[in-house]
Design an enzyme around this catalytic site. Structure first.
Site, short mmCIF file in Angstrom:
data_model
loop_
_atom_site.label_atom_id
_atom_site.label_comp_id
_atom_site.label_asym_id
_atom_site.label_seq_id
_atom_site.Cartn_x
_atom_site.Cartn_y
_atom_site.Cartn_z
N TYR A 149 7.62 3.52 -0.15
CA TYR A 149 8.47 4.58 0.40
C TYR A 149 8.90 4.28 1.84
O TYR A 149 9.56 5.10 2.48
CB TYR A 149 7.73 5.92 0.35
CG TYR A 149 6.39 5.89 1.05
CD1 TYR A 149 6.27 6.26 2.39
CD2 TYR A 149 5.24 5.46 0.39
CE1 TYR A 149 5.05 6.21 3.04
CE2 TYR A 149 4.02 5.41 1.03
CZ TYR A 149 3.92 5.79 2.35
OH TYR A 149 2.72 5.74 2.99
N GLU B 6 -0.48 -3.98 4.48
CA GLU B 6 -0.56 -2.53 4.59
C GLU B 6 -1.94 -2.03 5.05
O GLU B 6 -2.02 -1.11 5.85
CB GLU B 6 -0.21 -1.88 3.25
CG GLU B 6 1.15 -2.27 2.70
CD GLU B 6 2.30 -1.77 3.57
OE1 GLU B 6 2.12 -0.80 4.31
OE2 GLU B 6 3.39 -2.37 3.50
#
Length: 247
Positions: free
Chosen positions: A40, A130
């Site tokens: 996202y 991440e």
């Protein structure tokens, strides 16, 4: 695509690989299921790993927020300085998105299907990008594809930065977030690019969806930029004008 550069001497121990969806009943033994990864943020335009297919869609129960700090990809650590004025002129963390639990909301993005050898390679890469460098944790969510003929939601892995991670910045006004984005840059590029690419993705691939937080920050940034350019031009003009001697 090039992966984000890493500094081996500063690389912390990678966290354990995230848990994957279990096989449904009736699945033949030995058959390897695909894994879906929902992005996202920058993953919507730069996944950085090989995948079999991709789908635009959304997940329910979350809102996208520019509340996570980034001192590697889109920003830099703030050096310790005694002067507040000097500190304001130095590199600082960028602002990137995370997800906030929000019952009636949904967040649009892209889900990537990985199979076979792609699974281990993509998870290893994303664990570093991440989790280790970004401060994100993993969670399983139900992804709803944009296609009208889609039957059931797909179970997907998503990376979420929680308030417990050391890089978490939390809420701020749209104007303050835009001002921080304008002066931040990291190994993956300028923080402005991150914001504008994400806004473009929403505008062109999900025109029916609303994201007030994202577009308000984009609007605030666009309103600040002309003022910034005007100030720089004024300083250049002042420096080029010969000064009259006094006395």
């Amino acid at each position: 695509m090039k992966r984000d550069p890493q500094r081996p001497e500063e690389r912390p121990e990678p966290p354990p690989r995230p848990a994957l969806p279990s096989s449904p009943s009736g699945q033949a033994e030995g058959a390897e299921l695909p894994v879906w990864i929902f992005g996202y943020g920058s993953l919507v335009w730069r996944p950085g790993f090989e995948f079999t297919s991709r789908k635009v869609g959304f997940i329910r129960g979350y809102s996208r927020r520019f509340w996570q700090g980034d001192t590697f990809h889109r920003g830099a650590p703030v050096p310790r300085l005694g002067s507040n004025i000097a500190a304001s002129l130095c590199p600082q963390p960028g602002r990137v998105v995370t997800l906030l639990e929000d019952c009636g909301a949904c967040t649009w993005g892209v889900a990537y299907e990985v199979r076979g050898e792609q699974i281990a390679a993509s998870l290893e890469y994303l664990n570093m990008r991440e989790a280790v460098l970004g401060g994100y944790d993993t969670k399983l969510v139900k992804f709803h594809p944009q296609e009208k003929d889609a039957e059931e939601p797909i179970l997907a892995l998503v990376y979420i930065a929680t308030p417990q991670n050391p890089s978490y910045l939390g809420p701020a006004s749209e104007e303050d977030i835009a001002a921080q984005i304008i002066v931040s840059s990291g190994c993956a590029g300028h923080n402005i690019e991150y914001l504008l690419r994400l806004a473009d993705f929403m505008r062109y691939f999900c025109p029916q969806a609303e994201d007030k937080h994202l577009f308000s920050i984009e609007e605030a940034l666009i309103s600040i930029l002309p003022c910034l350019y005007y100030t720089e031009e004024s300083l250049e003009e002042t420096a080029s004008v010969p000064q009259k001697s006094k006395g």
